[in-house]
Design a protein around this motif. Sequence first.
Motif, PDB file in Angstrom:
ATOM      1  N   THR A 189       4.194  26.706 -33.558  1.00 47.40           N
ATOM      2  CA  THR A 189       2.808  26.130 -33.411  1.00 47.40           C
ATOM      3  C   THR A 189       2.608  25.450 -32.069  1.00 47.40           C
ATOM      4  O   THR A 189       3.601  24.644 -31.215  1.00 47.40           O
ATOM      5  CB  THR A 189       2.456  25.189 -34.320  1.00 47.40           C
TER       6      THR A 189
ATOM      7  N   ARG B  91      -3.270  31.958 -35.987  1.00 44.60           N
ATOM      8  CA  ARG B  91      -4.110  30.819 -36.963  1.00 44.60           C
ATOM      9  C   ARG B  91      -4.386  30.080 -36.034  1.00 44.60           C
ATOM     10  O   ARG B  91      -3.633  29.138 -35.379  1.00 44.60           O
ATOM     11  CB  ARG B  91      -3.359  30.522 -38.356  1.00 44.60           C
TER      12      ARG B  91
ATOM     13  N   THR C 268      -1.245  28.519 -34.399  1.00 43.68           N
ATOM     14  CA  THR C 268       0.162  28.974 -35.101  1.00 43.68           C
ATOM     15  C   THR C 268       0.230  30.460 -34.856  1.00 43.68           C
ATOM     16  O   THR C 268      -0.514  30.964 -35.323  1.00 43.68           O
ATOM     17  CB  THR C 268       0.155  28.586 -36.466  1.00 43.68           C
TER      18      THR C 268
ATOM     19  N   VAL D 171     -12.230  29.935 -30.823  1.00 42.72           N
ATOM     20  CA  VAL D 171     -11.345  30.486 -31.482  1.00 42.72           C
ATOM     21  C   VAL D 171     -11.089  31.867 -31.729  1.00 42.72           C
ATOM     22  O   VAL D 171      -9.921  32.441 -31.613  1.00 42.72           O
ATOM     23  CB  VAL D 171     -11.472  30.016 -33.061  1.00 42.72           C
TER      24      VAL D 171
ATOM     25  N   THR E 116      -0.251  23.511 -29.095  1.00 41.47           N
ATOM     26  CA  THR E 116      -1.648  23.069 -29.009  1.00 41.47           C
ATOM     27  C   THR E 116      -2.549  23.364 -27.939  1.00 41.47           C
ATOM     28  O   THR E 116      -2.049  23.454 -26.793  1.00 41.47           O
ATOM     29  CB  THR E 116      -1.371  21.358 -28.839  1.00 41.47           C
TER      30      THR E 116
ATOM     31  N   THR F 117      -8.103  20.277 -34.664  1.00 42.54           N
ATOM     32  CA  THR F 117      -6.628  19.882 -34.149  1.00 42.54           C
ATOM     33  C   THR F 117      -6.564  20.583 -32.993  1.00 42.54           C
ATOM     34  O   THR F 117      -5.391  20.138 -32.041  1.00 42.54           O
ATOM     35  CB  THR F 117      -5.509  19.775 -35.194  1.00 42.54           C
TER      36      THR F 117
ATOM     37  N   ASP G 197      -6.647  26.275 -35.713  1.00 38.86           N
ATOM     38  CA  ASP G 197      -7.417  25.167 -36.322  1.00 38.86           C
ATOM     39  C   ASP G 197      -8.074  24.427 -35.311  1.00 38.86           C
ATOM     40  O   ASP G 197      -7.443  23.687 -34.586  1.00 38.86           O
ATOM     41  CB  ASP G 197      -6.210  24.255 -37.005  1.00 38.86           C
TER      42      ASP G 197
END
Length: 68
Positions: free
Chosen positions: A5, A34, A43, A17, A7, A39, A36
Amino acid sequence: MRETTYTVTGMTCGHCVSSVTEEVGKISGVTDVRVDLPTGAVTVISSREPEVADVRAAVEEAGYELTA
């Protein structure tokens, strides 16, 4: 399979996205991405852990910044 993961900053919408998912998904060995949005967590599921430089380049190609 490896799951890592990261950031990413600068993403604000579904198009963001999609762009990050598409570019990171092009990295050799990556089988799934993936994201998110709230946040900024991205991932990466892959057959081997991708090089951070490759992930950074893919994120930057999409127009965003890898921060961690």
